[in-house]
Design an enzyme around this catalytic site. Sequence first.
Site, PDB file in Angstrom:
ATOM      1  CD1 TRP B 346      -2.969   1.457   0.874  1.00 26.40           C
ATOM      2  CD2 TRP B 346      -1.396   2.408   2.126  1.00 26.40           C
ATOM      3  NE1 TRP B 346      -3.413   2.702   1.218  1.00 26.40           N
ATOM      4  CE2 TRP B 346      -2.466   3.305   1.987  1.00 26.40           C
ATOM      5  CE3 TRP B 346      -0.287   2.789   2.877  1.00 26.40           C
ATOM      6  CZ2 TRP B 346      -2.459   4.566   2.591  1.00 26.40           C
ATOM      7  CZ3 TRP B 346      -0.277   4.050   3.457  1.00 26.40           C
ATOM      8  CH2 TRP B 346      -1.361   4.916   3.313  1.00 26.40           C
ATOM      9  CG  HIS B 347       3.454   2.028   3.222  1.00 27.06           C
ATOM     10  ND1 HIS B 347       3.035   0.865   3.820  1.00 27.06           N
ATOM     11  CD2 HIS B 347       3.230   3.012   4.112  1.00 27.06           C
ATOM     12  CE1 HIS B 347       2.591   1.146   5.038  1.00 27.06           C
ATOM     13  NE2 HIS B 347       2.687   2.436   5.246  1.00 27.06           N
ATOM     14  N   GLY B 348       3.629   1.754  -1.466  1.00 22.47           N
ATOM     15  CA  GLY B 348       4.220   2.101  -2.757  1.00 22.47           C
ATOM     16  C   GLY B 348       4.706   0.874  -3.487  1.00 22.47           C
ATOM     17  CG  PHE B 509       3.252   6.319   1.556  1.00 22.27           C
ATOM     18  CD1 PHE B 509       4.341   5.975   0.783  1.00 22.27           C
ATOM     19  CD2 PHE B 509       3.428   6.495   2.902  1.00 22.27           C
ATOM     20  CE1 PHE B 509       5.588   5.829   1.346  1.00 22.27           C
ATOM     21  CE2 PHE B 509       4.674   6.337   3.484  1.00 22.27           C
ATOM     22  CZ  PHE B 509       5.753   6.009   2.706  1.00 22.27           C
TER      23      PHE B 509
END
Lengths: 312, 509
Positions: B346-348, B509
């Site tokens: 989800w963060h990248g 993000f």
Amino acid sequence: MKKFITGLLLFFLFAFILPWAAIFILPSDPDGYLKAYGMKKELASGPSDGRILIAGGSNAAFAVNSRMIQDSLGLDVVNTSLHAGLGFDFIVREALEDSRPGDIVLLSMGLFTGAGGGVGETTSIPFLVDYYPEKLADLSPGNMGIVIKGTYVLLKTKIKDLLVHKSKSGWDYRCSGFNSYGDEEAHWTAPSAGHIEPQTITVSPDDRKRERCFDRVCAMISQIEAKGCQVWILPPVLQEETYEKSRDAAVFLEKEYARHGICYLFPQSDAVFGDELLFNRPEHANGKGVALYTRRLIRALSTACCRDQQEH
Amino acid sequence: MTVNSLEFLLFFAVFFAVYSAIPCLGRKCGARAGIDADADEVRRKLQNLWLLAGNIVFYAFAEPRMLPLLGGVIVLYWLFGLAAGRFGGSNERVAGLFSAAGVVSGIGSLLYFKYLDFFIESFADLLSLFGFRPGMHALGIVLPVGVSFFVFKLMSYVIDIRRGVIAPTRDFISFAAYVSFFPTMLSGPIDRPKAFLPQLATLRRFSLPMASDGCRQILWGIVKKMLLADNLAVLTDACWSDMASQSTVSVLIAVLVYPVQMYMDFSGYSDMAIGVGKILGFRVARNFSYPFFARNIAEYWRGWHISLTSWLTDYVFMPLNVRFRDWGTHGSVLAIIITFVLIGMWHGASWTFLLFGLYHGLLYVPLMYSGAFFRKSKLKEGRFGLPSASDAAKMASTYLLVALGLIIFRAPSLAGVADCFTAIFTGAGRPPLTFGLTGRELVISGAALLLSFGAVAWEWYGRKKEYVFAAPSWRIFRPRAMRIAFYAAVFIVVMMFATNSNEFIYFSF
């Protein structure tokens, strides 16, 4: 709601107005670098016409020997350059204010000048306002924002200066370092720093802020031209390594000026110097560097003037 | 335009002046509510419309090119929601199809905007390993600001409708205002529709206690972000920017400081967003709950980025756990590992984030098999309300595990992770504790670190309150002017020592 608003107003009184009151009460450095602004304004308001007016950041204040230019070209020279941290907006607006019909205006914008949207730095504009509170009325909204943000930096500096006695050792940026043309001449004879740490200056072409800044500033430059002045961009002095690392930024700047139909007086590559010609920063020339840069400026300016006369 | 910027202050002053005046339109302000329900309904709609206009202006400041995209997905999901609600009960299959379309569109848009370039580059790298020259290049897709946050809001909306948790809203303006709610748009918290949409269904009158509380929470957020996080960042950034020349001690300090920096940064922003929400009359979801006082990694994640972890728990872990229930604990472990890989991703789009998620998922394995995951023991307080020695030891070990995991998170690439460990094991001979910073920077960063520990401890010690400045009870602060003078003094100190950085870690993000 009334109570909330009075609470907020009280907060702003404590958090903003009282710090400014303290700033004006606390003593300012009597020989501070930015105090030279007043002296330069006086020079710019002098009686002569058809002058060479140099405006820019410290790169120009530290790069030019105005007396040499005056002696060579026979034109009066006023160097109003002070500090790139004042921002693109401020510097060009001042040049617009100072210029008169027939002047040759040389704008020397370091690679940093357009940074942050060109509205200046918190360590510069508020310090100038501290010396010259009347300038507040002339500042743009962007500059005002910087003054508000910089209030606390200025307050901290003044408290520190009050508590800690300033060391007088080493070289320092002083108002008294400027000569009667507005050139910083104290460093011409001061020892250079030796190797200077190179810097990398990056420019994002996607930076909308920067593009807006260029559009705004170039519109002001057009106004200077409309007054009947010739305007040239003076390429800033740059250390070789810094130039290599920041080539994209330099190319970007040249393209931006070209996009607005504004020309460099001479190529940026002619202002790229080795450490032996630099003083203490990648964009500050030493005495030898000043002489070389000024010779190149004179040559380019006389060529440009001849060309201009032929065209006329 | 960040919440702690001057631009935001100007924007918010104008926005709030109109927003708070709307409930008073056409009547004397302060008149009793509910006298004229129809007029109140008009005012509510007007207030939501104004909120939506504010959201659009705010988003346009950040990324004007992506406004049509944001508008498009909001319309699409609103229609999905209406369709799922329309067929729910009569034709479950069709209703399910619309919900599934919402989920697939959400995942699809995340895959496209966040991960497609990463997949192309990884695939090209893989092919080149086998000697092929695929000539594939990243597409250079521009990531819409806040996409990870608003897509999660949209997906939870259609899923909750399908689950019968909420009814679809017919009020498009309210729905659009919820999805694009500007205080939480850029960096969360991720509000759930069940908690947020009802707040948009009522007219929000100005509340002095709530607005004052919001201001105090914003101030606390500013302290955490501008005074503490940004000054700690000077130290950690210096270390990470030149890892090869750092000593073992320097790297270890930077590694141990980073969790605190990240907490101050992210929780600081969350506090500001929650505070702005309160001024507008909204209760925004809480995002942190004393993560550094967790005795194991499960407790840590219950207190860290709560709105994300609870979202993934409800919509990913729980369904997977049910699906894998035949496999017993193994199934739960698999569900948790998948959930954490998703948290990481989800963060990248990066192998480091994937590894970060996997690392945390694996940390759960011993907890799951030992049963500690399912046991929720209350913290025993020792003298002066401090944790017992055994609990303190567990907290310290959890912190170390978290700090280790954040090496993977902070590193720019897997090679960067290796560089960090190399510096830890080979940097013994290098001069310690310089970080390449000036003495002044070192002193300020050191002071920020001490203050950060103090702030974390203060938050925990006063954990019955929502945040440390909430409802100050000291006698000296009883006079209002004294309280305000204190807050102003705090603000002045923050601004005097603030750095020029205005970047929030979670904005990327």
